[in-house]
Each structure stands twice: as C-alpha cells, then as structure tokens.
Design a protein around this motif. Structure first.
Motif, PDB file in Angstrom:
ATOM      1  N   GLU A   1      39.818-114.211  -0.419  1.00  0.00           N
ATOM      2  CA  GLU A   1      39.528-113.527   0.966  1.00  0.00           C
ATOM      3  C   GLU A   1      39.941-112.401   1.228  1.00  0.00           C
ATOM      4  OE1 GLU A   1      36.688-113.417   3.852  1.00  0.00           O
ATOM      5  OE2 GLU A   1      36.599-114.466   2.445  1.00  0.00           O
ATOM      6  N   PRO A   2      41.436-112.415   1.231  1.00  0.00           N
ATOM      7  CA  PRO A   2      42.267-111.259   1.616  1.00  0.00           C
ATOM      8  C   PRO A   2      42.011-109.930   0.786  1.00  0.00           C
ATOM      9  CG  PRO A   2      43.717-113.236   1.331  1.00  0.00           C
ATOM     10  CD  PRO A   2      42.363-113.439   0.849  1.00  0.00           C
ATOM     11  N   SER A   3      41.378-110.059  -0.543  1.00  0.00           N
ATOM     12  CA  SER A   3      41.065-109.201  -1.184  1.00  0.00           C
ATOM     13  C   SER A   3      40.032-108.320  -0.923  1.00  0.00           C
ATOM     14  CB  SER A   3      40.938-109.524  -2.904  1.00  0.00           C
ATOM     15  OG  SER A   3      39.706-110.247  -3.021  1.00  0.00           O
ATOM     16  N   LYS A   4      39.210-108.855   0.068  1.00  0.00           N
ATOM     17  CA  LYS A   4      38.047-108.111   0.548  1.00  0.00           C
ATOM     18  C   LYS A   4      38.271-106.855   1.220  1.00  0.00           C
ATOM     19  CE  LYS A   4      37.749-110.072   5.234  1.00  0.00           C
ATOM     20  NZ  LYS A   4      36.910-111.396   6.042  1.00  0.00           N
ATOM     21  N   ASN A   5      40.065-106.441   1.823  1.00  0.00           N
ATOM     22  CA  ASN A   5      40.391-105.419   2.076  1.00  0.00           C
ATOM     23  C   ASN A   5      40.231-104.105   1.278  1.00  0.00           C
ATOM     24  OD1 ASN A   5      40.922-106.670   4.838  1.00  0.00           O
ATOM     25  ND2 ASN A   5      42.662-107.369   3.973  1.00  0.00           N
ATOM     26  N   HIS A   6      40.125-104.394  -0.144  1.00  0.00           N
ATOM     27  CA  HIS A   6      40.140-103.401  -1.148  1.00  0.00           C
ATOM     28  C   HIS A   6      38.710-103.048  -1.400  1.00  0.00           C
ATOM     29  CE1 HIS A   6      44.363-103.763  -1.993  1.00  0.00           C
ATOM     30  NE2 HIS A   6      44.193-105.156  -2.056  1.00  0.00           N
ATOM     31  N   ALA A   7      37.803-103.920  -0.820  1.00  0.00           N
ATOM     32  CA  ALA A   7      36.174-103.484  -1.141  1.00  0.00           C
ATOM     33  C   ALA A   7      35.709-102.383  -0.358  1.00  0.00           C
ATOM     34  CB  ALA A   7      35.561-104.643  -0.970  1.00  0.00           C
ATOM     35  N   GLU A   8      35.000-101.630  -1.110  1.00  0.00           N
ATOM     36  CA  GLU A   8      34.145-100.434  -0.436  1.00  0.00           C
ATOM     37  C   GLU A   8      32.851-100.813   0.420  1.00  0.00           C
ATOM     38  OE1 GLU A   8      32.837 -95.828  -1.419  1.00  0.00           O
ATOM     39  OE2 GLU A   8      33.708 -97.203  -2.982  1.00  0.00           O
ATOM     40  N   HIS A   9      32.419-101.880   0.014  1.00  0.00           N
ATOM     41  CA  HIS A   9      31.103-102.496   0.442  1.00  0.00           C
ATOM     42  C   HIS A   9      31.268-103.821   0.837  1.00  0.00           C
ATOM     43  CE1 HIS A   9      29.273 -98.672  -0.765  1.00  0.00           C
ATOM     44  NE2 HIS A   9      29.745 -98.901  -1.874  1.00  0.00           N
ATOM     45  N   LEU A  10      30.981-104.458   1.917  1.00  0.00           N
ATOM     46  CA  LEU A  10      31.014-105.811   2.204  1.00  0.00           C
ATOM     47  C   LEU A  10      29.681-106.286   2.727  1.00  0.00           C
ATOM     48  CD1 LEU A  10      33.445-107.913   2.834  1.00  0.00           C
ATOM     49  CD2 LEU A  10      33.494-107.083   5.085  1.00  0.00           C
TER      50      LEU A  10
END
Length: 204
Positions: A175-184
């Motif tokens: 879940e914390p790695s979503k901060n690296h995503a360009e699209h959510l």
C-alpha cells in the motif's frame, strides 16, 4: 527493437486487486505485436525446501521471496532491446522449473506484480505506472476464489495466509508503494478510464 523505443509500464496493487486483469486488458488493447507482459510471480525464489503446509510459515508476500535483482536486470536488458530468459515458478511444487521462457522485447513491456513499485531496482525502469488501491474485503474474496480454483489450495490455507502474511505485508510494503504510482485506481468505475489514459500514453 531500438532501446529508446521501448516503453515500460508498471502495474501494482494488493493481491486480488485486479492488477493482473488491468495488465492483460492493456496487453489486449495494445496488441500482441506491440506488447508483452512480464509477471513478478515468475521471479519467486525456489521455496520447495522451506514449504511446510498450505498457509504455513513461508511468507510469499515479503519482498525477500522474490528475486527482484534478477527482475531488475531483465528489465534493463529488455530496455536495451535484448531478449531475456524469464524463470518459471510452479505454485503447486513451489519450485523454480529448469526451463525458462524467452521474452523478446516489444515496443511496450507491461510489468505486473504486487511489489514492483516498492522495489527501486525495478521501479526505476518504468516510464509510467498504475496502482490499484482496492478495499481489503474485495481483494480477499478474489484471492480466495483464484487460489482455490486455479492453484489447488484449501479455503483454510488461503484464509490463514491472507490474514497472517498477506495483510501485514500489504500494509507494510504494498500500500505505501502507491505513492510512486502515476495513476491510481481506487474504484472499479474508473478502471476503463485509466486503462484508456495509459494506453494513450504509449508512443506510436
């Protein structure tokens, strides 16, 4: 394939979130001539000597269970236009098979896995990335159905593994790695919208 022409897309999210569906829908939208999919699951380290029972002590959702160094090296080679030999992992024997699967780089490489955005040696190769942040109950039901029907596992084993290993690892690493995503994606109502948006980013 010229290295500069290869576009790599990372697709991550919790187990059972629909990330593999997203990756394959993207693959279908772009076409087999232009796109290939590289799955994190192929890079499991051989666990046959440590596996005790279904839902037991082996934590398949911890980053240490995956050979991310090899995966990162393969992405680097694909980016350079080189063919790689992707490992094969058997989910029933928990062994890495002797044979590998050659992957020839296409114009687009879609990388699918729960932890791919959490690992810098993999993440650094992505030109764009997507994270599916879906509620736990939906993810559990999807994983339960998949593991029992497709991987021959027991309901009890899947339940024990999810709440003693999958959930803690999700909360700590995934879940914390979503901060690296360009699209959510937080709701399936925007699934197709994001899919179209990402497909449109791919250079023609």
């Amino acid at each position: 394939m010229k290295p500069s022409s290869i576009f790599i897309i990372g697709v991550a999210g919790g187990s059972g979130s629909g990330k593999t569906t997203f990756a394959h829908r993207l693959f279908e939208a772009l076409g087999t001539e232009r796109c290939c999919v590289l799955a994190q699951d192929a890079y499991y380290i051989d666990q046959s000597a440590r596996f005790d029972y279904d839902g037991g002590s082996v934590n398949f959702d911890h980053p240490s269970s995956i050979d991310f160094d090899l995966m990162g090296a393969h992405l680097d080679r694909l980016k350079q236009g080189n063919t790689v030999n992707v490992p094969r992992y058997c989910f029933k024997s928990h062994m890495r098979e002797a044979e590998t699967t050659p992957m020839v780089p296409k114009a687009v490489v879609v990388v699918d896995g729960i932890l791919v955005l959490s690992q810098p040696q993999v993440r650094c190769h992505f030109d764009t990335s997507v994270f599916l942040s879906i509620p736990e109950e939906k993810r559990f039901q999807h994983r339960l159905r998949r593991d029992v029907e497709e991987r021959g596992r027991t309901v009890e084993g899947v339940h024990n593994q999810f709440f003693t290993q999958v959930k803690p690892m999700h909360d700590t690493f995934v879940e914390p790695s979503k901060n690296h995503a360009e699209h959510l994606i937080t709701d399936y109502t925007v699934f197709d919208v994001v899919l179209s948006r990402v497909a449109a980013m791919v250079p023609r």
